[in-house]
Design an enzyme around this catalytic site. Structure first.
Site, mmCIF file in Angstrom:
data_model
loop_
_atom_site.group_PDB
_atom_site.id
_atom_site.type_symbol
_atom_site.label_atom_id
_atom_site.label_comp_id
_atom_site.label_asym_id
_atom_site.label_seq_id
_atom_site.Cartn_x
_atom_site.Cartn_y
_atom_site.Cartn_z
ATOM 1 N N HIS A 1 -5.687 2.904 -3.944
ATOM 2 C CA HIS A 1 -5.910 3.348 -2.854
ATOM 3 C C HIS A 1 -6.396 4.524 -2.647
ATOM 4 O O HIS A 1 -6.046 5.106 -1.561
ATOM 5 C CB HIS A 1 -4.507 2.815 -2.113
ATOM 6 C CG HIS A 1 -4.501 2.761 -0.871
ATOM 7 N ND1 HIS A 1 -5.283 2.162 0.072
ATOM 8 C CD2 HIS A 1 -3.378 3.163 0.253
ATOM 9 C CE1 HIS A 1 -5.115 2.178 1.200
ATOM 10 N NE2 HIS A 1 -3.877 2.733 1.419
ATOM 11 N N HIS B 1 -4.896 9.556 0.060
ATOM 12 C CA HIS B 1 -5.074 8.503 1.421
ATOM 13 C C HIS B 1 -6.164 9.374 2.435
ATOM 14 O O HIS B 1 -5.747 9.132 3.708
ATOM 15 C CB HIS B 1 -3.641 8.601 2.305
ATOM 16 C CG HIS B 1 -3.486 7.088 2.984
ATOM 17 N ND1 HIS B 1 -3.898 7.046 4.228
ATOM 18 C CD2 HIS B 1 -3.160 5.967 2.567
ATOM 19 C CE1 HIS B 1 -3.454 5.833 4.690
ATOM 20 N NE2 HIS B 1 -3.140 4.967 3.595
ATOM 21 N N HIS C 1 3.627 -2.327 3.018
ATOM 22 C CA HIS C 1 3.699 -1.019 2.620
ATOM 23 C C HIS C 1 5.049 -0.706 2.029
ATOM 24 O O HIS C 1 6.241 -1.127 2.621
ATOM 25 C CB HIS C 1 3.529 0.287 3.663
ATOM 26 C CG HIS C 1 2.241 0.291 4.273
ATOM 27 N ND1 HIS C 1 1.956 -0.689 5.527
ATOM 28 C CD2 HIS C 1 1.178 0.775 3.964
ATOM 29 C CE1 HIS C 1 0.756 -0.394 5.644
ATOM 30 N NE2 HIS C 1 0.128 0.636 5.141
ATOM 31 N N ASP D 1 0.743 -1.275 -0.004
ATOM 32 C CA ASP D 1 0.158 0.121 -0.024
ATOM 33 C C ASP D 1 0.706 1.417 0.066
ATOM 34 O O ASP D 1 2.127 1.222 0.524
ATOM 35 C CB ASP D 1 -0.842 0.021 1.144
ATOM 36 C CG ASP D 1 -1.964 -0.886 1.247
ATOM 37 O OD1 ASP D 1 -2.216 -1.789 0.458
ATOM 38 O OD2 ASP D 1 -2.908 -0.695 2.050
ATOM 39 N N ASP D 2 0.384 2.439 -0.443
ATOM 40 C CA ASP D 2 0.728 3.868 -0.216
ATOM 41 C C ASP D 2 1.757 4.417 -1.304
ATOM 42 O O ASP D 2 2.256 5.318 -1.207
ATOM 43 C CB ASP D 2 1.181 3.841 1.303
ATOM 44 C CG ASP D 2 0.060 3.851 2.190
ATOM 45 O OD1 ASP D 2 -1.053 3.578 1.710
ATOM 46 O OD2 ASP D 2 0.466 4.039 3.105
HETATM 47 NI NI NI Z 1 -2.810 3.160 3.230
#
Ligand code: NI
Length: 248
Positions: free
Chosen positions: A112, A116, A203, A62-63
């Protein structure tokens, strides 16, 4: 070192030593930092995996993308392992070549959101903007739109699902890597909790997580797992827009 290793082996089946160091090949691979594929051609398309029979597991990052994503791609490529990248639109916008590389190397790009933001707290129009901006950024770079999304913080409700209009992929295994930032802990958590059909949350924006991946991926492969994308994991199932899924 010897004492610690022996004690660890005696107490738990997953021993820290398996998570400690990367083989020489990885250290070489980790030095490669190009955002574009290495000089060698893209890996051949993997043969289709049937997760009803194979011992599948999906690593989800993620991210990102972030500064450590290229070396993560290097080490995944080295092992012919695939993963899913739940990218943030604001990061993805600056890295079209990296997105193309993910697709060329048979990973999945998923949504995603753009910034955020906690989608539950946004208006319908703002949720739509978070999702659609990211869809367009990925499409402009790769010619493909993400097929699944993950709400930031895992924060969702029926309204978010209805407005976002994509299947929502949650997770079974959370390494909490963003909190402790320890490679050894990431690796041990994944190897200890791994089971067939699991979706693992990590991540690629955390350098320690990327440091953990050579030993983690090697450990999973040694245990007989096939590392697949989320869409491969769910191939036999029709994912419904708005519904939340967390692995088999
Ligand atoms: Ni995230």
């Amino acid at each position: 070192m010897g004492t610690k290793v022996v004690r660890c082996a005696a107490i738990v089946t997953v021993c820290a030593v398996a998570c400690r160091s990367a083989p020489a090949a990885d250290r070489a691979a980790n030095r490669m930092t190009a955002a574009t594929p290495a000089a060698s051609p893209s890996p051949a398309a993997p043969s289709p995996v049937d997760c009803r029979t194979a011992k599948c597991l999906a690593l989800t990052f993620d991210d990102g993308p972030g500064p450590d994503t290229p070396r993560l791609l290097d080490l995944l490529r080295w092992r012919s392992a695939r993963a899913t990248f739940f990218v943030l639109g604001r990061n993805a916008a600056a890295e079209p070549a990296l997105l193309r590389r993910m697709v060329a190397e048979h990973h999945e790009i998923a949504n995603h959101g753009y910034s955020h933001a906690n989608l539950v707290r946004l208006s319908n129009a703002e949720i739509r903007r978070e999702i659609e901006l990211t869809q367009e950024i990925v499409f402009r770079a790769t010619g493909q739109r993400p097929r699944v999304m993950r709400p930031p913080y895992g924060a969702t409700n029926a309204r978010v699902g209805r407005v976002a209009r994509l299947p929502q992929i949650m997770w079974r295994i959370d390494t909490r890597d963003w909190l402790h930032r320890k490679a050894d802990s990431v690796c041990r958590t994944v190897l200890k909790l791994a089971r067939r059909g699991a979706v693992v949350l990590v991540h690629d924006t955390e350098p320690a997580t990327v440091d953990a991946m050579p030993a983690t991926v090697d450990g999973l492969l040694r245990r007989g797992y096939t590392l697949v994308t989320v869409s491969e994991l769910y191939r036999s199932k029709r994912l419904l827009p708005g519904r939340a899924y967390a692995g088999n």
